[in-house]
Design a protein around this motif. Structure first.
Motif, PDB file in Angstrom:
ATOM      1  N   PRO A 439      31.811-115.130  64.341  1.00 49.15           N
ATOM      2  CA  PRO A 439      30.512-114.819  64.971  1.00 49.15           C
ATOM      3  C   PRO A 439      29.952-113.496  64.455  1.00 49.15           C
ATOM      4  CG  PRO A 439      32.099-115.563  66.607  1.00 49.15           C
ATOM      5  CD  PRO A 439      32.866-115.378  65.330  1.00 49.15           C
ATOM      6  N   GLU A 440      28.656-113.459  64.238  1.00 49.48           N
ATOM      7  CA  GLU A 440      28.033-112.291  63.624  1.00 49.48           C
ATOM      8  C   GLU A 440      28.141-111.053  64.511  1.00 49.48           C
ATOM      9  OE1 GLU A 440      23.725-110.935  61.725  1.00 49.48           O
ATOM     10  OE2 GLU A 440      24.120-113.047  62.199  1.00 49.48           O
ATOM     11  N   HIS A 441      28.162-111.213  65.845  1.00 47.63           N
ATOM     12  CA  HIS A 441      28.200-110.043  66.714  1.00 47.63           C
ATOM     13  C   HIS A 441      29.547-109.319  66.662  1.00 47.63           C
ATOM     14  CE1 HIS A 441      29.964-113.185  69.327  1.00 47.63           C
ATOM     15  NE2 HIS A 441      30.631-112.193  69.880  1.00 47.63           N
ATOM     16  N   THR A 442      30.568-109.972  66.094  1.00 49.53           N
ATOM     17  CA  THR A 442      31.875-109.314  65.979  1.00 49.53           C
ATOM     18  C   THR A 442      32.044-108.572  64.661  1.00 49.53           C
ATOM     19  OG1 THR A 442      32.898-111.307  65.035  1.00 49.53           O
ATOM     20  CG2 THR A 442      32.909-111.086  67.435  1.00 49.53           C
ATOM     21  N   LEU A 443      31.124-108.750  63.728  1.00 45.92           N
ATOM     22  CA  LEU A 443      31.280-108.134  62.410  1.00 45.92           C
ATOM     23  C   LEU A 443      31.215-106.615  62.439  1.00 45.92           C
ATOM     24  CD1 LEU A 443      29.239-110.620  60.178  1.00 45.92           C
ATOM     25  CD2 LEU A 443      31.693-110.560  60.642  1.00 45.92           C
ATOM     26  N   PRO A 444      30.344-105.986  63.257  1.00 38.93           N
ATOM     27  CA  PRO A 444      30.326-104.520  63.255  1.00 38.93           C
ATOM     28  C   PRO A 444      31.665-103.892  63.599  1.00 38.93           C
ATOM     29  CG  PRO A 444      28.344-105.361  64.289  1.00 38.93           C
ATOM     30  CD  PRO A 444      29.242-106.541  64.061  1.00 38.93           C
ATOM     31  N   SER A 445      32.398-104.486  64.527  1.00 34.93           N
ATOM     32  CA  SER A 445      33.698-103.918  64.877  1.00 34.93           C
ATOM     33  C   SER A 445      34.704-104.096  63.750  1.00 34.93           C
ATOM     34  CB  SER A 445      34.223-104.570  66.159  1.00 34.93           C
ATOM     35  OG  SER A 445      34.350-105.977  65.995  1.00 34.93           O
ATOM     36  N   LEU A 446      34.592-105.177  62.987  1.00 38.34           N
ATOM     37  CA  LEU A 446      35.503-105.390  61.867  1.00 38.34           C
ATOM     38  C   LEU A 446      35.239-104.421  60.724  1.00 38.34           C
ATOM     39  CD1 LEU A 446      35.595-109.304  61.685  1.00 38.34           C
ATOM     40  CD2 LEU A 446      37.292-107.768  62.693  1.00 38.34           C
ATOM     41  N   MET A 447      34.054-103.864  60.658  1.00 34.14           N
ATOM     42  CA  MET A 447      33.744-102.920  59.589  1.00 34.14           C
ATOM     43  C   MET A 447      34.499-101.607  59.758  1.00 34.14           C
ATOM     44  SD  MET A 447      29.677-103.508  59.021  1.00 34.14           S
ATOM     45  CE  MET A 447      29.684-102.545  57.540  1.00 34.14           C
ATOM     46  N   CYS A 448      35.029-101.369  60.911  1.00 36.50           N
ATOM     47  CA  CYS A 448      35.772-100.127  61.165  1.00 36.50           C
ATOM     48  C   CYS A 448      37.248-100.243  60.799  1.00 36.50           C
ATOM     49  CB  CYS A 448      35.648 -99.724  62.633  1.00 36.50           C
ATOM     50  SG  CYS A 448      33.958 -99.524  63.222  1.00 36.50           S
ATOM     51  N   VAL A 449      37.671-101.410  60.321  1.00 30.76           N
ATOM     52  CA  VAL A 449      39.094-101.602  60.027  1.00 30.76           C
ATOM     53  C   VAL A 449      39.509-100.769  58.832  1.00 30.76           C
ATOM     54  CG1 VAL A 449      40.827-103.294  59.323  1.00 30.76           C
ATOM     55  CG2 VAL A 449      39.118-103.886  61.063  1.00 30.76           C
ATOM     56  N   CYS A 450      38.810-100.906  57.714  1.00 25.62           N
ATOM     57  CA  CYS A 450      39.140-100.151  56.505  1.00 25.62           C
ATOM     58  C   CYS A 450      37.913-100.114  55.616  1.00 25.62           C
ATOM     59  CB  CYS A 450      40.340-100.753  55.766  1.00 25.62           C
ATOM     60  SG  CYS A 450      40.038-102.404  55.112  1.00 25.62           S
ATOM     61  N   ARG A 451      38.016 -99.354  54.538  1.00 22.02           N
ATOM     62  CA  ARG A 451      36.879 -99.149  53.646  1.00 22.02           C
ATOM     63  C   ARG A 451      36.508-100.442  52.910  1.00 22.02           C
ATOM     64  NH1 ARG A 451      35.501 -94.025  52.356  1.00 22.02           N
ATOM     65  NH2 ARG A 451      33.903 -93.700  50.759  1.00 22.02           N
ATOM     66  N   SER A 452      37.504-101.194  52.445  1.00 18.79           N
ATOM     67  CA  SER A 452      37.218-102.414  51.709  1.00 18.79           C
ATOM     68  C   SER A 452      36.560-103.464  52.599  1.00 18.79           C
ATOM     69  CB  SER A 452      38.508-102.970  51.090  1.00 18.79           C
ATOM     70  OG  SER A 452      39.441-103.303  52.108  1.00 18.79           O
ATOM     71  N   TRP A 453      37.003-103.569  53.867  1.00 18.27           N
ATOM     72  CA  TRP A 453      36.374-104.497  54.791  1.00 18.27           C
ATOM     73  C   TRP A 453      34.918-104.111  55.057  1.00 18.27           C
ATOM     74  CZ3 TRP A 453      39.288-107.435  59.086  1.00 18.27           C
ATOM     75  CH2 TRP A 453      40.441-108.024  58.552  1.00 18.27           C
ATOM     76  N   CYS A 454      34.686-102.815  55.168  1.00 16.02           N
ATOM     77  CA  CYS A 454      33.309-102.336  55.410  1.00 16.02           C
ATOM     78  C   CYS A 454      32.390-102.758  54.276  1.00 16.02           C
ATOM     79  CB  CYS A 454      33.313-100.817  55.583  1.00 16.02           C
ATOM     80  SG  CYS A 454      31.681-100.102  55.859  1.00 16.02           S
ATOM     81  N   THR A 455      32.847-102.589  53.031  1.00 15.58           N
ATOM     82  CA  THR A 455      32.033-102.964  51.880  1.00 15.58           C
ATOM     83  C   THR A 455      31.810-104.470  51.831  1.00 15.58           C
ATOM     84  OG1 THR A 455      32.929-101.080  50.664  1.00 15.58           O
ATOM     85  CG2 THR A 455      31.838-102.793  49.392  1.00 15.58           C
ATOM     86  N   THR A 456      32.862-105.240  52.046  1.00 12.06           N
ATOM     87  CA  THR A 456      32.765-106.694  51.976  1.00 12.06           C
ATOM     88  C   THR A 456      31.794-107.236  53.023  1.00 12.06           C
ATOM     89  OG1 THR A 456      35.044-106.818  51.175  1.00 12.06           O
ATOM     90  CG2 THR A 456      34.063-108.843  52.032  1.00 12.06           C
ATOM     91  N   ILE A 457      31.914-106.745  54.262  1.00 12.53           N
ATOM     92  CA  ILE A 457      31.042-107.241  55.338  1.00 12.53           C
ATOM     93  C   ILE A 457      29.613-106.780  55.123  1.00 12.53           C
ATOM     94  CG2 ILE A 457      30.648-107.184  57.825  1.00 12.53           C
ATOM     95  CD1 ILE A 457      33.652-106.885  58.203  1.00 12.53           C
TER      96      ILE A 457
END
Length: 467
Positions: A439-457
């Motif tokens: 779900p798109e509303h969960t993506l902002p929280s996943l961006m805080c996991v690591c730098r590579s995840w932030c770039t990918t999302i």
């Protein structure tokens, strides 16, 4: 006219050197799409240098603004003549607001203009763009090396500072990035490094530089390019008190864009490391300028210093001194303090933009909530209002900052590949595939996991917004 006297074909050198080289930058860029021959000729290094020789030094004013709507959107008409070019959050991809909906996106200027190009950071996301205000082109910079550190209170020293320069040897723009990681027990950087990104280079990635910065560079002041070097205000140590840091042993650090080495520049006479905290670096008349301010006795004084040359003849010339206490009433109203400057260690309340009218005037603007631009004449002590936004009634809010730029046809290179699945690791490929199911509303929280995840999302959200 006799048809026999007409020129059947206009020579190519006349077309390029005398006509196309004098057109505005947007017109030259549009002409590149007419044919392959014109695209090659108008994109060559020789033509770009010719264009810079004709248009370099003819500075124009731009403003950084937080208002996303343009003048045309609000009023249905073109802005009035003389209104500076605006750079706002609306100038960049819509993606940058998807995961920061509760925050206002504002552009922050990181560098002075370098042959027409600037670097802008979008807050609060931290996205970095190289921009050509003349043509409207922009290019997002890739992420550099991480500055993360694990010890407590190291967040104060986990930062990077960018500079933009031009290498006359390779005839390429270079983005210089200094990064810091933590501090030692004496307030010095525990680890610091430097890397370079070359525009229009085939590598399209950061390249480490062997040279190490001589100390902390100031993260909140604009970096400057002049006379072949990128300059920072820097300090060798940090003193800690009540959980905060205070810089000490300040100096001027410089980076040679061609040699890719660091050095220091001695300050002007009478300016020591203590008073360097109340200075700002800029470029005036193509030379490095130190704009100092202080409170001698009971008044307020501004000094404009210009670096004579870099090398064996390094020295400073005092271009002018503005004593507000003895100035006219008009000068005092514009340059006078709005607060007690003796208790302020940050940015000067007034910043110079350019030296104009063959060196007879200096364009000045306020650094905080600037609402007007004035021209000050050092010889006569007169000041003239050049542009007053309060009387234009064209903007809903005051501009954030003023800056200058010059016409440039420099290209920013091809954009990086958006299809990260083809060149990424297996874990990144798996994440890219799963993003379509999350779900798109969960993506902002996943961006805080690591730098590579932030770039990918972030790339994924940008692709969805552009569809």
């Amino acid at each position: 006219m006799d048809p026999k006297r007409r020129c059947p074909v206009l020579p190519d050198e006349i077309t390029a050197d005398e006509i196309l080289a004098r057109l505005p930058a947007k017109s030259v860029v549009a002409c590149r799409s007419l044919s392959r021959a014109w695209a090659a000729a108008l994109s060559s290094d020789d033509f770009i240098d010719l264009y810079h020789s004709l248009h370099g030094g003819r500075l124009k004013i731009l403003r950084l603004h937080e208002e996303a709507k343009s003048y045309t959107d609000r009023h249905g008409a073109a802005p009035p003549d003389g209104m500076p070019l605006a750079i706002s959050a609306a100038s960049f991809p819509r993606m940058v607001k998807v995961f920061w909906e509760d925050w206002q996106t504002i552009p922050i200027l990181l560098t002075t203009q370098c042959r027409g190009l600037i670097i802008v950071e979008l807050n609060p996301m931290g996205l970095l763009y190289v921009c050509n205000p003349s043509t409207g082109q922009k290019r997002e910079l890739p992420q550099g090396r991480t500055t993360g550190c694990g010890r407590n209170r190291d967040w104060m020293h986990e930062y990077a500072s960018l500079g933009l320069g031009y290498d006359v040897r390779s005839r390429r723009h270079k983005v210089v990035r200094i990064y810091h990681k933590g501090y030692d027990g004496e307030g010095r950087p525990a680890s610091a490094g430097c890397e370079v990104y070359v525009l229009n280079d085939t590598a399209q990635s950061w390249r480490p530089v062997r040279a190490k910065p001589p100390g902390w560079v100031h993260p909140y002041k604009i970096t400057v390019f002049a006379q072949g070097h990128v300059y920072w205000l820097a300090h060798r140590k940090h003193h800690f008190y009540e959980g905060y840091t205070r810089p000490s042993e300040m100096f001027i650090a410089c980076f040679s864009v061609s040699e890719e080495t660091f050095a220091t520049v001695p300050p002007p006479p009478g300016v020591d490391s203590e008073t360097l905290s109340k200075q700002c670096l800029t470029v005036l008349a193509g030379r490095l300028s130190l704009f100092s301010w202080g409170c001698p006795d009971h008044g307020q004084r501004y000094d404009v210093w210009l670096l004579r040359d870099y090398g064996t003849n390094t020295g400073w010339d005092l271009h002018c001194r503005i004593d507000v206490a003895t100035a006219s009433l008009e000068v005092y109203r514009f340059l006078g303090p709005r607060y007690d400057v003796r208790h302020v260690d940050s940015y000067p309340p007034i910043i110079p933009l350019a030296i104009v009218d063959d060196g007879r005037c200096i364009l000045l603007a306020r650094s905080e909530l600037p609402d007007k631009i004035c021209a000050y004449a050092p010889l006569t002590g007169d000041i003239e209002n050049i542009l007053d936004f309060r009387s234009l009634q064209t903007l809903d809010r005051t501009p954030l900052e003023f800056a200058v730029y010059e016409e440039s046809i420099s290209t920013l290179g091809r954009q990086t590949c958006k299809d990260i699945i083809l060149t990424s690791s297996p874990s990144t490929q798996a994440l890219s595939l799963l993003l379509h199911l999350i779900p798109e509303h969960t993506l902002p929280s996943l961006m805080c996991v690591c730098r590579s995840w932030c770039t990918t999302i972030a790339l994924y959200l940008r692709g969805r917004a552009s569809r």
